[in-house]
Design a protein around this motif. Sequence first.
Motif, PDB file in Angstrom:
ATOM      1  N   GLY A   8      76.759  -1.911  54.049  1.00 28.43           N
ATOM      2  CA  GLY A   8      76.125  -0.799  53.360  1.00 28.43           C
ATOM      3  C   GLY A   8      77.172  -0.007  52.608  1.00 28.43           C
ATOM      4  N   ARG A   9      76.718   0.988  51.873  1.00 28.97           N
ATOM      5  CA  ARG A   9      77.691   1.799  51.132  1.00 28.97           C
ATOM      6  C   ARG A   9      77.106   3.162  50.795  1.00 28.97           C
ATOM      7  N   PHE A  10      78.033   4.079  50.517  1.00 28.75           N
ATOM      8  CA  PHE A  10      77.682   5.402  49.998  1.00 28.75           C
ATOM      9  C   PHE A  10      78.516   5.562  48.741  1.00 28.75           C
ATOM     10  N   ALA A  11      77.880   5.978  47.643  1.00 29.68           N
ATOM     11  CA  ALA A  11      78.573   5.927  46.352  1.00 29.68           C
ATOM     12  C   ALA A  11      78.423   7.235  45.582  1.00 29.68           C
ATOM     13  N   PRO A  12      79.091   8.295  46.036  1.00 29.93           N
ATOM     14  CA  PRO A  12      78.917   9.580  45.347  1.00 29.93           C
ATOM     15  C   PRO A  12      79.668   9.646  44.017  1.00 29.93           C
ATOM     16  N   SER A  13      79.096  10.406  43.085  1.00 38.38           N
ATOM     17  CA  SER A  13      79.818  10.743  41.856  1.00 38.38           C
ATOM     18  C   SER A  13      80.559  12.046  42.143  1.00 38.38           C
ATOM     19  N   PRO A  14      81.821  12.151  41.750  1.00 33.08           N
ATOM     20  CA  PRO A  14      82.590  13.353  42.112  1.00 33.08           C
ATOM     21  C   PRO A  14      82.371  14.509  41.152  1.00 33.08           C
ATOM     22  N   ILE A  44      83.724   5.773  45.193  1.00 29.98           N
ATOM     23  CA  ILE A  44      83.647   6.979  44.368  1.00 29.98           C
ATOM     24  C   ILE A  44      83.310   6.564  42.935  1.00 29.98           C
ATOM     25  N   GLU A  45      82.190   7.073  42.430  1.00 31.65           N
ATOM     26  CA  GLU A  45      81.705   6.645  41.108  1.00 31.65           C
ATOM     27  C   GLU A  45      82.210   7.640  40.048  1.00 31.65           C
ATOM     28  N   ASP A  46      83.493   7.459  39.723  1.00 30.76           N
ATOM     29  CA  ASP A  46      84.176   8.404  38.828  1.00 30.76           C
ATOM     30  C   ASP A  46      84.354   7.805  37.433  1.00 30.76           C
ATOM     31  N   ALA A 170      78.092   2.599  31.463  1.00 32.43           N
ATOM     32  CA  ALA A 170      76.847   3.133  32.020  1.00 32.43           C
ATOM     33  C   ALA A 170      76.823   2.867  33.526  1.00 32.43           C
ATOM     34  N   TYR A 171      76.266   3.814  34.258  1.00 26.27           N
ATOM     35  CA  TYR A 171      76.102   3.690  35.708  1.00 26.27           C
ATOM     36  C   TYR A 171      75.452   2.353  36.081  1.00 26.27           C
ATOM     37  N   GLN A 172      74.400   1.954  35.352  1.00 26.94           N
ATOM     38  CA  GLN A 172      73.634   0.759  35.731  1.00 26.94           C
ATOM     39  C   GLN A 172      74.512  -0.486  35.784  1.00 26.94           C
ATOM     40  N   ALA A 174      77.939  -0.608  36.051  1.00 26.86           N
ATOM     41  CA  ALA A 174      79.028  -0.497  37.032  1.00 26.86           C
ATOM     42  C   ALA A 174      78.492  -0.671  38.456  1.00 26.86           C
ATOM     43  N   VAL A 175      77.337  -0.093  38.738  1.00 25.03           N
ATOM     44  CA  VAL A 175      76.815  -0.143  40.109  1.00 25.03           C
ATOM     45  C   VAL A 175      76.458  -1.584  40.493  1.00 25.03           C
ATOM     46  N   VAL A 176      75.940  -2.329  39.520  1.00 25.63           N
ATOM     47  CA  VAL A 176      75.555  -3.721  39.794  1.00 25.63           C
ATOM     48  C   VAL A 176      76.799  -4.582  40.027  1.00 25.63           C
ATOM     49  N   VAL A 188      71.329   1.841  50.305  1.00 33.67           N
ATOM     50  CA  VAL A 188      70.548   2.945  50.872  1.00 33.67           C
ATOM     51  C   VAL A 188      70.988   4.210  50.129  1.00 33.67           C
ATOM     52  N   ARG A 189      70.055   4.867  49.457  1.00 32.74           N
ATOM     53  CA  ARG A 189      70.412   6.018  48.617  1.00 32.74           C
ATOM     54  C   ARG A 189      69.180   6.864  48.383  1.00 32.74           C
ATOM     55  N   GLY A 190      69.325   7.922  47.594  1.00 28.58           N
ATOM     56  CA  GLY A 190      68.221   8.855  47.382  1.00 28.58           C
ATOM     57  C   GLY A 190      67.128   8.270  46.486  1.00 28.58           C
ATOM     58  N   ASP A 192      65.728   9.446  44.039  1.00 32.51           N
ATOM     59  CA  ASP A 192      65.857   9.708  42.601  1.00 32.51           C
ATOM     60  C   ASP A 192      66.316   8.444  41.865  1.00 32.51           C
ATOM     61  N   LEU A 193      66.853   7.471  42.604  1.00 30.20           N
ATOM     62  CA  LEU A 193      67.339   6.253  41.954  1.00 30.20           C
ATOM     63  C   LEU A 193      66.352   5.091  42.076  1.00 30.20           C
ATOM     64  N   LEU A 194      65.170   5.394  42.638  1.00 31.73           N
ATOM     65  CA  LEU A 194      64.163   4.328  42.803  1.00 31.73           C
ATOM     66  C   LEU A 194      63.837   3.677  41.458  1.00 31.73           C
ATOM     67  N   SER A 229      70.959  19.160  43.535  1.00 30.82           N
ATOM     68  CA  SER A 229      71.855  18.337  42.736  1.00 30.82           C
ATOM     69  C   SER A 229      73.214  18.997  42.703  1.00 30.82           C
ATOM     70  N   LYS A 230      74.226  18.160  42.637  1.00 29.49           N
ATOM     71  CA  LYS A 230      75.596  18.675  42.713  1.00 29.49           C
ATOM     72  C   LYS A 230      75.878  19.656  41.594  1.00 29.49           C
ATOM     73  N   SER A 231      75.201  19.444  40.442  1.00 33.52           N
ATOM     74  CA  SER A 231      75.540  20.284  39.306  1.00 33.52           C
ATOM     75  C   SER A 231      74.692  21.546  39.234  1.00 33.52           C
TER      76      SER A 231
HETATM   77  N1  GLU Z   1      76.714   7.837  42.096  1.00 35.42           N
HETATM   78  C1  GLU Z   1      75.309   8.119  42.271  1.00 35.42           C
HETATM   79  C2  GLU Z   1      75.121   9.567  42.676  1.00 35.42           C
HETATM   80  O1  GLU Z   1      76.046  10.229  43.135  1.00 35.42           O
HETATM   81  C3  GLU Z   1      74.680   7.257  43.338  1.00 35.42           C
HETATM   82  C4  GLU Z   1      74.666   5.844  42.951  1.00 35.42           C
HETATM   83  C5  GLU Z   1      74.040   4.875  43.953  1.00 35.42           C
HETATM   84  O2  GLU Z   1      73.985   5.154  45.154  1.00 35.42           O
HETATM   85  O3  GLU Z   1      73.637   3.811  43.490  1.00 35.42           O
HETATM   86  O4  GLU Z   1      74.026  10.063  42.533  1.00 35.42           O
END
Ligand code: GLU
Length: 302
Positions: A8-14, A44-46, A170-172, A174-176, A188-190, A192-194, A229-231
């Motif tokens: 599994g993974r957790f992939a936050p944007s900083p 880290i999705e930077d 683009a995120y799409q 890089a994430v793939v 496994v993630r939020g 909002d990315l469904l 949201s972080k922002s």
């Molecule tokens: N980096 C994205 C975010 O922080 C999450 C990406 C993912 O989990 O696929 O919202």
Amino acid sequence: MFSPSYRGRFAPSPSGPLHAGSLLAALGSWLLAKQAGGAWRVRIEDLDPPREMAGAAQAQLATLAAFGLHPDGEVVFQSQRHALYQQALDTLLAQGLAFECHCSRSDLAAAGGIHRRCVAGRSRPDPAIRLRVADGCSIAFDDAVHGHIVQRVDLEVGDFVLRRSDGLWAYQLAVVVDDARQRITEVVRGADLLDSTPRQILLQQVLGLPTPAYAHLPLLLDGRGRKLSKSSAALPVNQQQPLRTLTALWACLGQAPLPANALLALPDWQDAALANFRRQDVPTRAIALPAALHNAISTRCA
Ligand code: GLU
């Protein structure tokens, strides 16, 4: 269930410190990975420097540590992986599946922002690169929380951007590339990315990459019904009292309260959580945190 091959993974944007919503994704992905006897990676999705906050990545890692969420293996930074994204893009360009696009947002406004063919009034020195989405392209998958999802990618999304006109990935894409490269078996993630997931599955298919399983966790809403949201207004989670915050997040995941003796120390909490977590109880609906409590959760979810 024991599966040593689970990853599994957790992939936050900083873009800021972790708020309760991102910590929920971290906790949910950690619980599922550890319960399966698998590995939990952090990436880290930077890739978007204008949206990053100096020091945020290190602060996020420190927050995870304060909650006892320790990554297995090295933390990966996307900013160090440009060559991998370029390789994937080159493959798609060589196959005629990706193309340069000079359309601006305003060019596409009449079509609701959905690109089906180039309508640019003029060419630009810095075209974006998009994936060509075939007419009738429909992607379906079974989400572990939300069930069967179907998206007509051509109609609902259109040809989507792989490299932006400002040169950023683009995120799409890089994430793939990274989920495949890191051999992630379940994302496994939020929630909002469904609606990004069908795009990611389509990219996996055209790149010949495996499709992981997906589980999208409930979104947390602030007192006014807005996604944390972080922002925006969500402040960092309160890491002074990790057990209190974890207990609140546990309830947000739809889980029955843990015995009182699990609430005394972090290792006890984690043992009890791993023994009791039931993925079938995770709710699909977004969860409203009581007003003003989203910055430092100190009570149970509504
Ligand atoms: N980096 C994205 C975010 O922080 C999450 C990406 C993912 O989990 O696929 O919202």
